[in-house]
Design a protein around this motif. Structure first.
Motif, PDB file in Angstrom:
ATOM      1  N   SER A 107      -4.079   1.369   0.879  1.00  0.00           N
ATOM      2  CA  SER A 107      -4.085   2.457  -0.090  1.00  0.00           C
ATOM      3  C   SER A 107      -2.872   2.353  -1.004  1.00  0.00           C
ATOM      4  O   SER A 107      -1.844   1.780  -0.640  1.00  0.00           O
ATOM      5  CB  SER A 107      -4.082   3.809   0.625  1.00  0.00           C
ATOM      6  OG  SER A 107      -2.799   4.079   1.191  1.00  0.00           O
ATOM      7  N   TYR A 108      -2.980   2.901  -2.200  1.00  0.00           N
ATOM      8  CA  TYR A 108      -1.859   2.880  -3.136  1.00  0.00           C
ATOM      9  C   TYR A 108      -0.679   3.678  -2.582  1.00  0.00           C
ATOM     10  O   TYR A 108       0.477   3.307  -2.808  1.00  0.00           O
ATOM     11  CB  TYR A 108      -2.286   3.442  -4.489  1.00  0.00           C
ATOM     12  CG  TYR A 108      -3.149   2.498  -5.292  1.00  0.00           C
ATOM     13  CD1 TYR A 108      -2.584   1.557  -6.157  1.00  0.00           C
ATOM     14  CD2 TYR A 108      -4.533   2.535  -5.194  1.00  0.00           C
ATOM     15  CE1 TYR A 108      -3.373   0.693  -6.894  1.00  0.00           C
ATOM     16  CE2 TYR A 108      -5.333   1.674  -5.924  1.00  0.00           C
ATOM     17  CZ  TYR A 108      -4.750   0.748  -6.774  1.00  0.00           C
ATOM     18  OH  TYR A 108      -5.535  -0.119  -7.493  1.00  0.00           O
ATOM     19  N   LYS A 142     -11.445  -2.722 -12.041  1.00  0.00           N
ATOM     20  CA  LYS A 142     -11.363  -3.360 -10.724  1.00  0.00           C
ATOM     21  C   LYS A 142     -11.401  -4.869 -10.894  1.00  0.00           C
ATOM     22  O   LYS A 142     -12.004  -5.403 -11.833  1.00  0.00           O
ATOM     23  CB  LYS A 142     -12.487  -2.905  -9.803  1.00  0.00           C
ATOM     24  CG  LYS A 142     -13.880  -3.179 -10.329  1.00  0.00           C
ATOM     25  CD  LYS A 142     -14.924  -2.644  -9.368  1.00  0.00           C
ATOM     26  CE  LYS A 142     -16.338  -2.886  -9.902  1.00  0.00           C
ATOM     27  NZ  LYS A 142     -17.368  -2.381  -8.977  1.00  0.00           N
ATOM     28  N   ASP A 193      -9.223   2.889  -5.670  1.00  0.00           N
ATOM     29  CA  ASP A 193      -8.734   3.468  -4.419  1.00  0.00           C
ATOM     30  C   ASP A 193      -7.934   2.508  -3.549  1.00  0.00           C
ATOM     31  O   ASP A 193      -7.107   2.964  -2.754  1.00  0.00           O
ATOM     32  CB  ASP A 193      -9.925   3.982  -3.602  1.00  0.00           C
ATOM     33  CG  ASP A 193     -10.724   5.030  -4.349  1.00  0.00           C
ATOM     34  OD1 ASP A 193     -10.121   5.978  -4.872  1.00  0.00           O
ATOM     35  OD2 ASP A 193     -11.965   4.883  -4.415  1.00  0.00           O
ATOM     36  N   TRP A 194      -8.182   1.209  -3.681  1.00  0.00           N
ATOM     37  CA  TRP A 194      -7.628   0.263  -2.725  1.00  0.00           C
ATOM     38  C   TRP A 194      -7.029  -0.958  -3.403  1.00  0.00           C
ATOM     39  O   TRP A 194      -7.452  -1.357  -4.491  1.00  0.00           O
ATOM     40  CB  TRP A 194      -8.718  -0.227  -1.764  1.00  0.00           C
ATOM     41  CG  TRP A 194      -9.381   0.836  -0.964  1.00  0.00           C
ATOM     42  CD1 TRP A 194     -10.598   1.399  -1.187  1.00  0.00           C
ATOM     43  CD2 TRP A 194      -8.848   1.495   0.198  1.00  0.00           C
ATOM     44  NE1 TRP A 194     -10.871   2.348  -0.248  1.00  0.00           N
ATOM     45  CE2 TRP A 194      -9.811   2.430   0.616  1.00  0.00           C
ATOM     46  CE3 TRP A 194      -7.663   1.367   0.916  1.00  0.00           C
ATOM     47  CZ2 TRP A 194      -9.623   3.247   1.734  1.00  0.00           C
ATOM     48  CZ3 TRP A 194      -7.473   2.181   2.027  1.00  0.00           C
ATOM     49  CH2 TRP A 194      -8.435   3.100   2.421  1.00  0.00           C
TER      50      TRP A 194
END
Length: 243
Positions: free
Chosen positions: A197-198, A25, A183-184
């Motif tokens: 979102s992906y 991340k 996730d984001w």
């Protein structure tokens, strides 16, 4: 509509070599305050994204530099031909044109006469590792989206796939992504932070560019906040046209 040019540098091989290990991340602007920059009144999102990139880079590398509303509007006018007070001239911008002008002629910014982009390259929005490498290594991703109507609502909400909402396309929108996790993707738009979102990103993003800014990201030291040297990356980008 997105405009693509086969001469644009391709960053897939370059970023895979430059940063083989992708952090789990990254967020280069986790607590930034984002102005509207007049994007509630005019279609200047391509220049709001320029201002967002400069704010993100300088905030991570040195001290945050925030463009003013008049500077964003002046940059929008210089690139697109927008004339304040004449709505017929407010037609948005083509991202490739915006980035090429940034690189060649520069844009207004506080504290000095012009801000210049060193280089930029195309990133495949369908390739999550490529997207994450660009954000982690270059400090963000400059993208264009064909937004569905439901994503244009006012309020604090995430951009996710919603098959029950109005999925007709409202129009094009530019944003600057400054972070990600599992996730984001993290960005700002219309004066506020937002998560995407992906799945939403892969469905609605139609162009994405990794940007190299020696002026804002590496400064006088020649290295990024994580210590990467960008000279070699730029040289590889210049050799990757059409790859």
């Amino acid at each position: 509509p997105a405009v693509h040019d086969p001469r644009t540098y391709r960053l897939k091989a370059v970023l895979a070599t430059a940063l083989p290990v992708i952090p789990s991340k990254v967020n280069w602007a986790p607590s930034a305050q984002w102005p509207m920059w007049c994007n509630d009144k005019i279609g200047c999102c391509t220049q709001v994204s320029v201002a967002s990139a400069i704010r993100t880079w300088t905030g991570a590398a040195q001290a945050p530099v925030m463009l003013t509303d008049p500077q964003v509007i002046d940059n929008y006018s210089a690139e697109s031909g927008y004339v304040p007070g004449e709505p017929s001239t407010d037609e948005g911008g083509v991202e490739l044109d915006v980035l090429n002008r940034w690189r060649i002629e520069g844009y207004e910014r506080p504290g000095q006469t012009r801000d210049y982009l060193t280089a930029f390259g195309y990133v495949d929005p369908k390739n999550n590792p490529q997207v994450q490498r660009a954000i982690a290594f270059l400090g963000g991703l400059y993208i264009g989206l064909s937004l569905p109507n439901y994503a244009c609502a006012v309020g604090d909400f995430d951009w996710i796939i919603n098959p029950l909402a109005d999925n007709s396309i409202a129009g094009g929108h530019a944003v600057f992504i400054h972070g990600y996790d599992a996730d984001w993707l993290y960005l700002n738009t219309w004066g506020a932070p937002r998560r995407m979102s992906y799945a939403f990103f892969q469905k609605y993003c139609d162009e994405a560019y990794g940007l190299v800014s020696r002026q804002n990201w590496t400064g006088i030291t020649g290295v990024s906040p994580d210590g990467e040297v960008l000279d070699g990356l730029v040289a590889e980008m210049q050799a990757s046209v059409g790859a």
